[in-house]
Write an enzyme that holds these catalytic residues in place. Structure first.
Site, mmCIF file in Angstrom:
data_model
loop_
_atom_site.group_PDB
_atom_site.id
_atom_site.type_symbol
_atom_site.label_atom_id
_atom_site.label_comp_id
_atom_site.label_asym_id
_atom_site.label_seq_id
_atom_site.Cartn_x
_atom_site.Cartn_y
_atom_site.Cartn_z
ATOM 1 N N ARG A 220 0.827 -1.214 0.000
ATOM 2 C CA ARG A 220 0.000 0.000 0.000
ATOM 3 C C ARG A 220 0.864 1.269 0.000
ATOM 4 O O ARG A 220 2.036 1.246 0.355
ATOM 5 C CB ARG A 220 -0.950 -0.003 1.205
ATOM 6 C CG ARG A 220 -0.294 -0.183 2.542
ATOM 7 C CD ARG A 220 -1.344 -0.150 3.634
ATOM 8 N NE ARG A 220 -0.787 -0.529 4.929
ATOM 9 C CZ ARG A 220 -1.309 -0.150 6.085
ATOM 10 N NH1 ARG A 220 -2.379 0.601 6.086
ATOM 11 N NH2 ARG A 220 -0.796 -0.539 7.230
ATOM 12 N N HIS B 136 -5.517 -8.679 10.509
ATOM 13 C CA HIS B 136 -4.335 -7.798 10.430
ATOM 14 C C HIS B 136 -4.764 -6.516 9.735
ATOM 15 O O HIS B 136 -4.528 -6.313 8.548
ATOM 16 C CB HIS B 136 -3.234 -8.496 9.629
ATOM 17 C CG HIS B 136 -1.995 -7.673 9.449
ATOM 18 N ND1 HIS B 136 -1.296 -7.099 10.488
ATOM 19 C CD2 HIS B 136 -1.325 -7.358 8.310
ATOM 20 C CE1 HIS B 136 -0.254 -6.455 10.005
ATOM 21 N NE2 HIS B 136 -0.243 -6.594 8.693
HETATM 22 C C1 2OP Z 1 2.549 -4.105 7.921
HETATM 23 O O1 2OP Z 1 1.719 -4.097 8.841
HETATM 24 C C2 2OP Z 1 3.045 -4.793 5.587
HETATM 25 O O2 2OP Z 1 0.919 -5.319 6.629
HETATM 26 C C3 2OP Z 1 2.337 -5.111 6.827
HETATM 27 O O3 2OP Z 1 3.549 -3.381 7.885
#
Ligand code: 2OP
Length: 312
Positions: free
Chosen positions: A83, A176
């Site tokens: 992202r 997550h």
């Molecule tokens: C992060 O939390 C890339 O989702 C990963 O940094």
């Protein structure tokens, strides 16, 4: 396994760092794969030339061809878009579904007994997609998220409490993403509850910074997301599986009756050893924790259902 074979798909920042950490820990022979001609081969050759200096014995090769991955014991899937500032991980869903789905089919065709460790975001949904696309048993598919989020929480707690991060235990469950569930009540400093050493304001600040940990780094880097800690987290999970360490690590694992999830991959404490996820362990959650966890699971389910509508 004397010479485990580990495939890492994606030779970008996360994948190349996974290869580096796997080599540094001498976990096995690493095959780094990327669609960009020369990228995996160049980084693998560079990494291989660190062997005389770093002292590891296993080999690292790079390729664009999945035939070279044949017979892999474990594959870490990092490919896909990362992202940019202002994006959520969920914004990557459609594009990364297309990328990950194709990769999984190639991997499992070349290594029918492979264990899949998914890092690509949104990772809970991508792990579910990997399970469906690969047709493997649920225990042989797991996603990396909680080890990363918990490591961030442990780092922030250690900083605030002026203690070693090695002596801080913290758990983050659920999806997550913005709905992740830092479990304050189950987190400790050398066995001592957080509240014994940190104020309520400090703890709330740590919870919020943990939830925003990924976005904080994206905002600083501007061109991509974190990769050192995500790679260290993935390789730690891979090590527990390949060496049958039976560590209990927060992982995106398949839960059916567990936590009442009903058949989805979501972040829970998982015992990782030979064969992948040996067991999901159940925390005692109070009403507030259960509500936050259920809300996070609902968010994951919505992403998975969106993928199903698209045929993944
Ligand atoms: C992060 O939390 C890339 O989702 C990963 O940094």
């Amino acid at each position: 396994m004397t010479h485990p074979k580990i495939t890492v798909v994606g030779a970008g920042n996360v994948g190349a760092t996974c290869a580096l950490w796997a080599a540094a820990r001498d976990l096995g022979d690493v095959v780094l794969v990327d669609i960009v001609d020369g990228l995996a081969a160049g980084k693998a050759l560079d990494l291989q030339q660190t062997a005389p200096i770093m002292g590891f014995a296993h080999g690292i090769t790079g390729t664009t061809d999945y035939e070279a991955t044949a017979g892999s014991d474990l594959a870490i899937v990092t490919a896909g878009l990362a992202r940019k500032p202002g994006m959520s991980r969920d914004d990557l869903l459609i594009k990364n579904a297309e990328i990950v789905s194709g990769i999984i089919k190639e991997l499992v065709s070349a290594s029918p007994d492979v264990i899949l460790l998914v890092v690509s975001n949104p990772v809970d949904a991508m792990t579910s997609l990997a399970h469906r696309a690969g047709g493997l048993r649920t225990r042989r598919v797991v996603g990396m998220a909680g080890v990363l989020d918990s490591a961030r929480m442990r780092t922030f707690i250690a900083e605030a409490a002026d203690v070693s991060p090695k002596d801080v235990q913290a758990y983050v469950l659920g999806g997550h993403g913005d709905t992740m569930v830092p479990l304050v009540r189950h987190s400790q400093i050398g066995g001592v509850p957080l509240a014994a050493r940190l104020s309520a304001e400090q703890i709330e600040g740590i919870v919020e910074r943990t939830r925003g940990g990924g976005a904080e780094i994206v905002g600083l880097l501007k061109t991509g997301s974190a990769f050192y800690a995500p790679a260290a987290a993935a390789v730690t999970m891979a090590q527990s599986i390949l060496r049958d360490e039976r560590r209990v690590l927060p992982s995106a694992a398949y839960c059916d009756a567990e936590y009442g999830v009903g058949g989805y991959f979501v972040g829970v404490p998982a015992r990782l050893g030979t064969g992948g996820v040996m067991e999901v362990l159940e925390f005692d959650l109070n009403a507030d924790e259960r509500a936050a966890f259920n809300s996070s699971v609902a968010h994951v389910k919505a992403l998975v259902e969106k993928l199903a509508e698209l045929g993944y």
